[in-house]
Design a protein around this motif. Structure first.
Motif, PDB file in Angstrom:
ATOM      1  N   ARG A   1       0.923  -1.171   0.136  1.00 45.81           N
ATOM      2  CA  ARG A   1       0.104   0.090   0.015  1.00 45.81           C
ATOM      3  C   ARG A   1       1.076   1.256   0.009  1.00 45.81           C
ATOM      4  NH1 ARG A   1      -3.351  -2.523   4.452  1.00 45.81           N
ATOM      5  NH2 ARG A   1      -2.328  -0.890   5.679  1.00 45.81           N
ATOM      6  N   HIS A  50      -5.347  -3.468  -1.621  1.00 52.15           N
ATOM      7  CA  HIS A  50      -5.853  -2.349  -0.909  1.00 52.15           C
ATOM      8  C   HIS A  50      -7.315  -2.908  -0.266  1.00 52.15           C
ATOM      9  CE1 HIS A  50      -3.320   1.344  -1.714  1.00 52.15           C
ATOM     10  NE2 HIS A  50      -2.718   0.633  -2.390  1.00 52.15           N
ATOM     11  N   THR A  60     -13.474  -5.815   1.047  1.00 48.80           N
ATOM     12  CA  THR A  60     -13.631  -4.716   1.983  1.00 48.80           C
ATOM     13  C   THR A  60     -12.227  -3.928   1.720  1.00 48.80           C
ATOM     14  OG1 THR A  60     -14.576  -6.186   3.577  1.00 48.80           O
ATOM     15  CG2 THR A  60     -13.364  -4.307   4.485  1.00 48.80           C
ATOM     16  N   TYR A  61     -12.447  -2.648   1.959  1.00 50.67           N
ATOM     17  CA  TYR A  61     -11.305  -1.608   1.400  1.00 50.67           C
ATOM     18  C   TYR A  61     -10.480  -1.557   3.058  1.00 50.67           C
ATOM     19  CZ  TYR A  61      -9.114   2.695   0.109  1.00 50.67           C
ATOM     20  OH  TYR A  61      -7.960   3.582  -0.193  1.00 50.67           O
ATOM     21  N   LEU A  62      -8.958  -1.648   2.838  1.00 46.33           N
ATOM     22  CA  LEU A  62      -8.092  -1.482   3.879  1.00 46.33           C
ATOM     23  C   LEU A  62      -7.313  -0.538   4.031  1.00 46.33           C
ATOM     24  CD1 LEU A  62      -6.981  -5.306   3.682  1.00 46.33           C
ATOM     25  CD2 LEU A  62      -9.063  -4.566   5.073  1.00 46.33           C
ATOM     26  N   ALA A  63      -6.954   0.082   3.044  1.00 47.84           N
ATOM     27  CA  ALA A  63      -6.006   1.477   2.922  1.00 47.84           C
ATOM     28  C   ALA A  63      -6.384   2.498   3.835  1.00 47.84           C
ATOM     29  CB  ALA A  63      -5.990   1.895   1.696  1.00 47.84           C
ATOM     30  N   GLU A  64      -5.701   3.443   4.269  1.00 49.84           N
ATOM     31  CA  GLU A  64      -5.863   4.486   5.005  1.00 49.84           C
ATOM     32  C   GLU A  64      -6.390   5.772   4.410  1.00 49.84           C
ATOM     33  OE1 GLU A  64      -3.044   2.810   4.620  1.00 49.84           O
ATOM     34  OE2 GLU A  64      -2.990   1.573   6.552  1.00 49.84           O
ATOM     35  N   ARG A  65      -6.094   6.038   3.164  1.00 47.69           N
ATOM     36  CA  ARG A  65      -6.526   7.136   2.472  1.00 47.69           C
ATOM     37  C   ARG A  65      -7.989   6.705   1.788  1.00 47.69           C
ATOM     38  NH1 ARG A  65      -1.681   9.881  -0.622  1.00 47.69           N
ATOM     39  NH2 ARG A  65      -1.057   7.841  -1.128  1.00 47.69           N
ATOM     40  N   SER A  66      -8.860   7.627   1.864  1.00 44.22           N
ATOM     41  CA  SER A  66     -10.120   7.263   0.918  1.00 44.22           C
ATOM     42  C   SER A  66      -9.714   7.252  -0.789  1.00 44.22           C
ATOM     43  CB  SER A  66     -11.205   8.310   1.098  1.00 44.22           C
ATOM     44  OG  SER A  66     -10.667   9.659   0.931  1.00 44.22           O
ATOM     45  N   VAL A 122     -13.821   4.424   2.028  1.00 49.61           N
ATOM     46  CA  VAL A 122     -12.960   4.748   3.465  1.00 49.61           C
ATOM     47  C   VAL A 122     -12.393   3.467   4.080  1.00 49.61           C
ATOM     48  CG1 VAL A 122     -13.913   7.111   3.611  1.00 49.61           C
ATOM     49  CG2 VAL A 122     -14.977   5.204   4.862  1.00 49.61           C
ATOM     50  N   THR A 123     -11.666   3.512   5.000  1.00 52.86           N
ATOM     51  CA  THR A 123     -11.200   2.190   5.558  1.00 52.86           C
ATOM     52  C   THR A 123     -12.499   1.596   6.290  1.00 52.86           C
ATOM     53  OG1 THR A 123      -9.076   3.394   6.226  1.00 52.86           O
ATOM     54  CG2 THR A 123      -9.583   1.251   7.230  1.00 52.86           C
ATOM     55  N   GLY A 124     -12.564   0.413   5.932  1.00 53.17           N
ATOM     56  CA  GLY A 124     -13.887  -0.647   6.333  1.00 53.17           C
ATOM     57  C   GLY A 124     -14.846  -0.720   5.657  1.00 53.17           C
TER      58      GLY A 124
END
Length: 150
Positions: A1, A50, A60-66, A122-124
């Motif tokens: 990432r 990601h 499921t989205y895991l990254a920190e930035r949207s 967004v994350t989650g």
């Protein structure tokens, strides 16, 4: 990432996910007409970056930035009996996006149906495929399907 600045030799990792369902015979139980239900089957995670995919068909989205990403869903749908109208949806965080509803008439001969959406993850956040029977309570079968976030 990773996202690299000032370095054109190392590519950024791109957020995407691809989940497939092939040769599924498990029916998605329909108990109420015009009520979307998550598609049932054992999905395979083909690609994830990601995102994290699971065998229930969730990415499921895991990254920190949207990130804003398109979502494509396609399925070959059949009815357990009869020829009801069926609607396929994209669902974000377990909630169907009404604007994504695409209708087809199914029968013992499978029909292909597809839909798409754009979501700022967004994350989650997670994406799934839902289907509804618009004519009755016959169970629906997603024989082959794909969910792609790209």
């Amino acid at each position: 990432r990773w996202a690299f600045n000032g370095n054109n030799l190392v590519p950024d990792t791109m957020p995407d996910a691809l989940i497939s369902l092939t040769g599924n015979a498990t029916a998605t139980p329909i108990t109420t007409i015009n009520t979307p239900v998550k598609v049932v089957g054992t999905f395979v995670c083909e690609r994830e970056s990601h995102f994290s995919c699971d065998t229930t068909g969730r990415a499921t989205y895991l990254a920190e930035r949207s990130v804003a990403s398109p979502v494509d869903v396609i399925a070959s749908i059949s009815s357990a009996s009869g020829s009801p109208d069926a609607t396929l949806y994209v669902a974000i965080n377990g909630v169907v996006v009404p604007s994504t509803g695409q209708v087809t008439v199914t029968s013992s001969k499978p029909r292909s149906i597809s839909t798409m959406w754009q979501h700022t993850f967004v994350t989650g956040d997670y994406v799934e495929m839902f289907i509804e029977n618009n004519s009755g309570t016959q169970d629906m079968i997603a024989l082959n399907a794909m969910v792609r976030v790209n």
